[in-house]
Write a protein that holds these residues in place. Structure first.
Motif, PDB file in Angstrom:
ATOM      1  N   GLU A  58      33.038  43.042  46.143  1.00  0.00           N
ATOM      2  CA  GLU A  58      34.169  42.126  45.976  1.00  0.00           C
ATOM      3  C   GLU A  58      35.288  42.910  45.276  1.00  0.00           C
ATOM      4  O   GLU A  58      35.293  44.118  45.288  1.00  0.00           O
ATOM      5  CB  GLU A  58      33.733  40.899  45.165  1.00  0.00           C
ATOM      6  N   GLY A  59      36.218  42.216  44.660  1.00  0.00           N
ATOM      7  CA  GLY A  59      37.274  42.917  43.942  1.00  0.00           C
ATOM      8  C   GLY A  59      38.637  42.596  44.500  1.00  0.00           C
ATOM      9  O   GLY A  59      38.834  41.598  45.196  1.00  0.00           O
ATOM     10  N   ILE A  60      39.605  43.471  44.211  1.00  0.00           N
ATOM     11  CA  ILE A  60      40.971  43.248  44.690  1.00  0.00           C
ATOM     12  C   ILE A  60      41.649  44.578  45.038  1.00  0.00           C
ATOM     13  O   ILE A  60      41.258  45.644  44.562  1.00  0.00           O
ATOM     14  CB  ILE A  60      41.856  42.499  43.661  1.00  0.00           C
ATOM     15  N   VAL A  61      42.662  44.449  45.876  1.00  0.00           N
ATOM     16  CA  VAL A  61      43.591  45.541  46.162  1.00  0.00           C
ATOM     17  C   VAL A  61      44.888  45.226  45.426  1.00  0.00           C
ATOM     18  O   VAL A  61      45.337  44.082  45.404  1.00  0.00           O
ATOM     19  CB  VAL A  61      43.856  45.661  47.672  1.00  0.00           C
ATOM     20  N   MET A  62      45.478  46.243  44.817  1.00  0.00           N
ATOM     21  CA  MET A  62      46.740  46.061  44.107  1.00  0.00           C
ATOM     22  C   MET A  62      47.665  47.229  44.433  1.00  0.00           C
ATOM     23  O   MET A  62      47.198  48.353  44.637  1.00  0.00           O
ATOM     24  CB  MET A  62      46.499  45.968  42.600  1.00  0.00           C
ATOM     25  N   ALA A  63      48.960  46.958  44.511  1.00  0.00           N
ATOM     26  CA  ALA A  63      49.945  47.999  44.818  1.00  0.00           C
ATOM     27  C   ALA A  63      51.114  47.916  43.857  1.00  0.00           C
ATOM     28  O   ALA A  63      51.396  46.863  43.288  1.00  0.00           O
ATOM     29  CB  ALA A  63      50.428  47.862  46.258  1.00  0.00           C
ATOM     30  N   ASN A  86      39.122  37.317  37.344  1.00  0.00           N
ATOM     31  CA  ASN A  86      39.170  37.332  35.888  1.00  0.00           C
ATOM     32  C   ASN A  86      40.369  38.142  35.386  1.00  0.00           C
ATOM     33  O   ASN A  86      40.668  39.208  35.908  1.00  0.00           O
ATOM     34  CB  ASN A  86      37.846  37.940  35.375  1.00  0.00           C
ATOM     35  N   ALA A  87      41.062  37.639  34.379  1.00  0.00           N
ATOM     36  CA  ALA A  87      42.262  38.300  33.862  1.00  0.00           C
ATOM     37  C   ALA A  87      41.946  39.682  33.296  1.00  0.00           C
ATOM     38  O   ALA A  87      42.754  40.614  33.430  1.00  0.00           O
ATOM     39  CB  ALA A  87      42.912  37.426  32.790  1.00  0.00           C
ATOM     40  N   VAL A  93      42.728  46.614  36.771  1.00  0.00           N
ATOM     41  CA  VAL A  93      43.204  47.100  38.072  1.00  0.00           C
ATOM     42  C   VAL A  93      44.685  47.462  37.995  1.00  0.00           C
ATOM     43  O   VAL A  93      45.127  48.464  38.568  1.00  0.00           O
ATOM     44  CB  VAL A  93      42.954  46.061  39.184  1.00  0.00           C
ATOM     45  N   LYS A  94      45.453  46.652  37.266  1.00  0.00           N
ATOM     46  CA  LYS A  94      46.868  46.953  37.063  1.00  0.00           C
ATOM     47  C   LYS A  94      47.037  48.304  36.372  1.00  0.00           C
ATOM     48  O   LYS A  94      47.910  49.108  36.740  1.00  0.00           O
ATOM     49  CB  LYS A  94      47.509  45.843  36.220  1.00  0.00           C
ATOM     50  N   ALA A  95      46.194  48.577  35.391  1.00  0.00           N
ATOM     51  CA  ALA A  95      46.250  49.866  34.698  1.00  0.00           C
ATOM     52  C   ALA A  95      45.865  51.006  35.633  1.00  0.00           C
ATOM     53  O   ALA A  95      46.430  52.102  35.565  1.00  0.00           O
ATOM     54  CB  ALA A  95      45.330  49.842  33.477  1.00  0.00           C
ATOM     55  N   VAL A  96      44.915  50.754  36.523  1.00  0.00           N
ATOM     56  CA  VAL A  96      44.490  51.784  37.484  1.00  0.00           C
ATOM     57  C   VAL A  96      45.620  52.112  38.459  1.00  0.00           C
ATOM     58  O   VAL A  96      45.873  53.282  38.764  1.00  0.00           O
ATOM     59  CB  VAL A  96      43.229  51.338  38.253  1.00  0.00           C
ATOM     60  N   VAL A  97      46.317  51.096  38.963  1.00  0.00           N
ATOM     61  CA  VAL A  97      47.405  51.370  39.914  1.00  0.00           C
ATOM     62  C   VAL A  97      48.562  52.074  39.219  1.00  0.00           C
ATOM     63  O   VAL A  97      49.219  52.948  39.808  1.00  0.00           O
ATOM     64  CB  VAL A  97      47.857  50.082  40.644  1.00  0.00           C
ATOM     65  N   ASN A  98      48.800  51.764  37.939  1.00  0.00           N
ATOM     66  CA  ASN A  98      49.826  52.486  37.176  1.00  0.00           C
ATOM     67  C   ASN A  98      49.413  53.939  36.951  1.00  0.00           C
ATOM     68  O   ASN A  98      50.258  54.844  36.940  1.00  0.00           O
ATOM     69  CB  ASN A  98      50.066  51.798  35.833  1.00  0.00           C
ATOM     70  N   ALA A 133      30.929  47.820  30.764  1.00  0.00           N
ATOM     71  CA  ALA A 133      30.184  47.288  29.623  1.00  0.00           C
ATOM     72  C   ALA A 133      30.798  45.991  29.112  1.00  0.00           C
ATOM     73  O   ALA A 133      30.086  45.054  28.739  1.00  0.00           O
ATOM     74  CB  ALA A 133      30.137  48.330  28.509  1.00  0.00           C
ATOM     75  N   VAL A 134      32.119  45.894  29.114  1.00  0.00           N
ATOM     76  CA  VAL A 134      32.806  44.695  28.622  1.00  0.00           C
ATOM     77  C   VAL A 134      32.616  43.526  29.579  1.00  0.00           C
ATOM     78  O   VAL A 134      32.293  42.403  29.169  1.00  0.00           O
ATOM     79  CB  VAL A 134      34.309  44.975  28.415  1.00  0.00           C
ATOM     80  N   ILE A 135      32.810  43.776  30.861  1.00  0.00           N
ATOM     81  CA  ILE A 135      32.778  42.688  31.853  1.00  0.00           C
ATOM     82  C   ILE A 135      31.353  42.290  32.215  1.00  0.00           C
ATOM     83  O   ILE A 135      31.071  41.122  32.493  1.00  0.00           O
ATOM     84  CB  ILE A 135      33.591  43.090  33.103  1.00  0.00           C
ATOM     85  N   GLY A 136      30.437  43.265  32.199  1.00  0.00           N
ATOM     86  CA  GLY A 136      29.035  42.933  32.471  1.00  0.00           C
ATOM     87  C   GLY A 136      28.660  42.947  33.937  1.00  0.00           C
ATOM     88  O   GLY A 136      27.635  42.384  34.332  1.00  0.00           O
TER      89      GLY A 136
END
Length: 308
Positions: A58-63, A86-87, A93-98, A133-136
């Motif tokens: 699952e997950g999301i795509v972000m640009a 989840n926020a 993901v926002k940090a990853v795209v940045n 570890a945080v999200i589980g």
């Protein structure tokens, strides 16, 4: 015992834990690898290790697009759609795209080894391990692509991150009309999933293979049993042209106006805006495409954990 870089590297590969955590574990256990693994487990770093084998589809795509000239698109996977919404996950993901938009990496290994923008003492891989570890849940930065252009790049995200598209164009005019046109082209890519921008990108090898397949299909069709080879050849050309209109973006029927192809739509906007406008490239990511989906049999999962 002196702790070497190779020992830290080995422990990281065995556990997926962060570099500094591995170094600390080895120091605490005088370099004993088995005890260091146990140390990491006792201190919570094993959360990521235990989940590393579980399916994240699952997950999301972000640009992200900056100044119309530089863009990046990423796919980050989670195990469940619940976490994808989840926020905490979406912020990561926002940090990853940045990270990707400022990266010079050409492959995932080098990207994962980069210093993390939000904390240079960590790598991207370290940040991912900590977020697991945080999200589980098991998480995975599956892929990224960065585009840089002298023309214009636009992004389109569909379905809350289920599909993401970047479209790059060569253009001497960048205004709202041109960007709206490219946004519409990106929506076309999201909906119709072409493989190529134009026929110019289609290799002769691909065409030969398709002809071979179509020829076999034609000869195996009883309706064609008595047809001469020249008629079958014409049929093949017709079928191949039909396929090109499906897999080549510019040849596709424009979904918002069935009287136009995408190429004719772009030409129309170019004429109206006085632009020399050419679609150069697109990138399309669809979340989880090609990945095995998790079997959501929670009763079986609980039973398996009880019997472990």
């Amino acid at each position: 015992m002196a702790i070497t870089a190779s020992m830290v590297k080995e422990l990281r590969e065995l556990t997926g834990a962060g570099m500094m955590d591995c170094k600390k574990a080895l120091n605490e256990t005088n370099g004993n690898m088995e005890e260091a693994i146990e140390f990491l487990r006792k201190n919570g770093e094993a959360k990521a290790v235990k989940k590393a084998g579980r399916i994240a589809a699952e997950g999301i795509v972000m640009a992200e697009v900056r100044d119309d000239k530089t863009a990046a698109i990423v796919e980050v996977n989670s195990e469940t759609d619940f976490v994808a919404k989840n926020a905490e996950f979406q912020g990561f993901v926002k940090a990853v795209v940045n990270q990707a938009i400022g990266s010079d990496s050409k492959d995932m290994d080098s990207f994962m080894a980069e210093a993390w923008n939000e904390d240079a003492s960590k790598t991207v891989k370290d940040a991912l391990t900590e977020k697991i570890a945080v999200i589980g849940e098991n998480l995975n930065i599956r892929r990224f692509e960065k585009l840089e252009s002298d023309g214009c790049i636009v992004a389109y995200i569909h379905g809350g991150g289920r599909i993401g598209v970047l479209v790059e164009a060569d253009t001497d005019v960048v205004n709202d009309e041109v960007k709206a046109c490219l946004k519409n082209v990106a929506m076309q890519v999201a909906a119709m999933s072409p493989k190529y921008v134009s026929r110019d990108e289609v290799s002769q090898e691909f065409l030969d293979k398709e002809k071979e397949i179509l020829l076999a299909q034609a000869k195996n069709d009883p309706k064609n049993a008595n047809k001469p080879d020249n008629i079958i050849e014409k049929m093949l050309i017709g079928r191949l042209n039909k396929e090109m209109k499906e897999i080549c973006l510019l040849d596709q029927v424009y979904v918002q106006d069935g009287d136009l192809t995408v190429a004719k739509y772009v030409e129309k906007v170019a004429k109206e805006t006085g632009a020399n406008l050419t679609v150069k490239k697109f990138v399309r990511f669809e979340t989880g495409e090609g990945l095995e989906k998790k079997n959501e049999d929670f009763a079986a999962e609980v039973a398996a954990q009880m019997n472990a």
